[in-house]
Motif scaffolding. Structure first.
Motif, mmCIF file in Angstrom:
data_model
loop_
_atom_site.group_PDB
_atom_site.id
_atom_site.type_symbol
_atom_site.label_atom_id
_atom_site.label_comp_id
_atom_site.label_asym_id
_atom_site.label_seq_id
_atom_site.Cartn_x
_atom_site.Cartn_y
_atom_site.Cartn_z
ATOM 1 N N GLU A 153 0.825 -1.211 0.000
ATOM 2 C CA GLU A 153 0.000 0.000 0.000
ATOM 3 C C GLU A 153 0.858 1.259 0.000
ATOM 4 O O GLU A 153 0.502 2.272 -0.608
ATOM 5 N N ASP A 207 5.144 1.994 -4.600
ATOM 6 C CA ASP A 207 4.733 1.749 -5.977
ATOM 7 C C ASP A 207 5.456 0.582 -6.597
ATOM 8 O O ASP A 207 5.028 0.052 -7.612
ATOM 9 N N PHE A 216 -2.054 -4.557 -2.872
ATOM 10 C CA PHE A 216 -2.261 -4.040 -4.228
ATOM 11 C C PHE A 216 -3.744 -3.824 -4.497
ATOM 12 O O PHE A 216 -4.145 -2.801 -5.064
ATOM 13 N N ALA A 269 -5.508 -0.319 -5.329
ATOM 14 C CA ALA A 269 -6.183 -0.133 -6.611
ATOM 15 C C ALA A 269 -7.611 0.335 -6.397
ATOM 16 O O ALA A 269 -8.115 1.198 -7.133
ATOM 17 N N SER A 270 -8.263 -0.204 -5.381
ATOM 18 C CA SER A 270 -9.632 0.209 -5.081
ATOM 19 C C SER A 270 -9.683 1.663 -4.632
ATOM 20 O O SER A 270 -10.534 2.435 -5.064
ATOM 21 N N ALA A 284 -9.097 4.084 -7.637
ATOM 22 C CA ALA A 284 -9.977 3.988 -8.797
ATOM 23 C C ALA A 284 -10.495 5.364 -9.188
ATOM 24 O O ALA A 284 -11.047 6.097 -8.368
ATOM 25 N N SER A 319 -2.863 8.027 -11.441
ATOM 26 C CA SER A 319 -2.457 6.873 -10.636
ATOM 27 C C SER A 319 -2.022 5.747 -11.558
ATOM 28 O O SER A 319 -2.745 5.347 -12.452
ATOM 29 N N SER A 355 -0.083 1.809 -12.259
ATOM 30 C CA SER A 355 -0.074 0.475 -11.674
ATOM 31 C C SER A 355 1.133 0.293 -10.773
ATOM 32 O O SER A 355 2.244 0.692 -11.113
ATOM 33 N N LYS A 356 0.910 -0.335 -9.648
ATOM 34 C CA LYS A 356 2.021 -0.755 -8.817
ATOM 35 C C LYS A 356 2.698 -1.949 -9.473
ATOM 36 O O LYS A 356 2.086 -2.693 -10.244
ATOM 37 N N GLU A 410 -1.762 -8.884 -11.597
ATOM 38 C CA GLU A 410 -2.518 -8.114 -12.584
ATOM 39 C C GLU A 410 -3.993 -8.045 -12.219
ATOM 40 O O GLU A 410 -4.632 -6.992 -12.376
ATOM 41 N N GLY A 470 -4.710 -5.354 -9.894
ATOM 42 C CA GLY A 470 -4.480 -4.000 -10.377
ATOM 43 C C GLY A 470 -3.030 -3.609 -10.550
ATOM 44 O O GLY A 470 -2.734 -2.435 -10.807
ATOM 45 N N GLY A 471 -2.111 -4.573 -10.449
ATOM 46 C CA GLY A 471 -0.694 -4.259 -10.565
ATOM 47 C C GLY A 471 -0.081 -4.807 -11.839
ATOM 48 O O GLY A 471 -0.776 -5.335 -12.715
#
Length: 337
Positions: A61, A64, A90, A94-95, A98, A103, A105-106, A127, A130-131
């Motif tokens: 969190e 990155d 992650f 990502a949530s 949103a 922003s 992707s990590k 993925e 969200g990464g």
């Protein structure tokens, strides 16, 4: 990935290799958030202004880029898939992000030597959370990891590789984009297999040289200046002859790596001859001397069988990289027109 946030890197696994890679990032101005099961491993980084994460989720969190450098595929899976692991962090980030402008992707960067199927499996989970994922194992020994002069293979999407390149060129000197996710792990296993074959052949060469009446220091130089020379000879032969056998790499790790190579070959139905012998040699060495014995001490099998001691004065107990630290660069693959 935002440029300012990219200066903060999460590092999971501060063992023999991981601590040196993390050290290169820290001394070159990256802000580190660290996590290791051993508080003593974290202490030098915390003393130098790194911060500690209480879980993989917290680390993910806050950062990155999350780097894992762990001894086994199972260890990497555990830190990612735990209830409070990296994947949970992650997904939470990502949530929360949103719809936020800018922003990015990590990134999960797997720097362990691991199974390519496993890195692809975990990469798909990253993925889905969200990464983005990249595998970037290193090659060249702990002494080069300490100075930022090690080589790094990197497998993943080109845009992910380019986002990671500032970190990779800080930790390593020669950076090779190997293709899709998992390709770097295959090539890392291939190169470790070759290093193992070279180590075993050097053990036999040194024992044979002594048995034939050769001075071992002279034999070392003969190999070094000849077609028989190699990276393994210039490093591991020296600590063998010193007697320390300390190359910061243990027999259990060799067994893991050459086992992964054997698995790849078996999947392709290849009738290899040398690979099974190396697996047997190191399985026997680990059974005799312990999983955590230094890998060059595989020569003890021959010392015990022949009643010889393969040492010589004037060789170092450990290898130190005497090359200056320089900025790394991508290695461009030469292709025919």
């Amino acid at each position: 990935m935002q440029s300012d946030a990219a200066r903060r890197v999460g590092f999971l696994g501060l063992g023999n290799v991981g601590a040196k890679l993390a050290g290169s990032l820290q001394r070159n101005g990256f802000e580190l958030v660290v996590r290791d099961l051993d508080p003593a491993a974290m202490a030098p980084f915390l003393d130098a202004s790194a911060s500690e994460a209480s879980s993989g989720a917290e680390l993910a969190e806050r950062c990155d880029v999350v780097i894992t450098c762990l001894p086994t595929p199972a260890a990497s899976a555990a830190v990612l898939e735990a209830r409070d692991g990296v994947l949970a962090g992650f997904a939470s980030a990502a949530s929360a992000a949103a719809g936020s402008a800018g922003s990015g992707s990590k990134i999960w960067a797997e720097m362990s030597t691991t199974d390519h199927h496993e890195v692809r499996r975990l990469g798909a989970l990253v993925e889905a959370a969200g990464g983005a994922a990249i595998d970037c194992p290193v090659s060249g020994g702990c002494h080069r990891a300490a100075t930022g002069n090690i080589s790094i293979f990197a497998g993943g999407e080109r845009h992910t590789f380019e986002a990671m390149l500032p970190l990779l060129t800080t930790m390593g000197r020669r950076i090779l984009h190997t293709g899709a996710l998992g390709s770097a792990s295959i090539l890392k296993v291939v190169t470790n297999y070759l290093a193992t074959a070279n180590l075993v052949s050097l053990c036999e060469a040194l024992v044979t040289s002594q048995a034939a009446g050769m001075d071992l220091a002279t034999a070392y130089e003969a190999i070094r200046i000849s077609s028989g020379n190699s990276f393994v000879h210039e490093t591991e032969s020296q600590v063998i002859l010193n007697g320390s056998r300390d190359i910061n790499f243990t027999m259990d790790l060799v067994c893991k790596d050459i086992g992964l190579f054997a698995d790849i070959a078996a999947e392709q139905g290849l009738p290899l001859e040398l690979s099974p012998l190396l697996v047997d040699v190191f399985a026997d060495g680990a059974a005799r001397y312990g999983d955590r014995e230094w890998s060059p001490n595989i020569i003890r099998r021959l010392e015990e069988a022949t009643g010889r001691t393969i040492t010589a004065p004037g060789f170092p107990a450990e290898i130190v990289d005497d090359e200056p630290e320089v900025p790394g660069a991508e290695v461009v693959v030469r292709r025919g027109e």
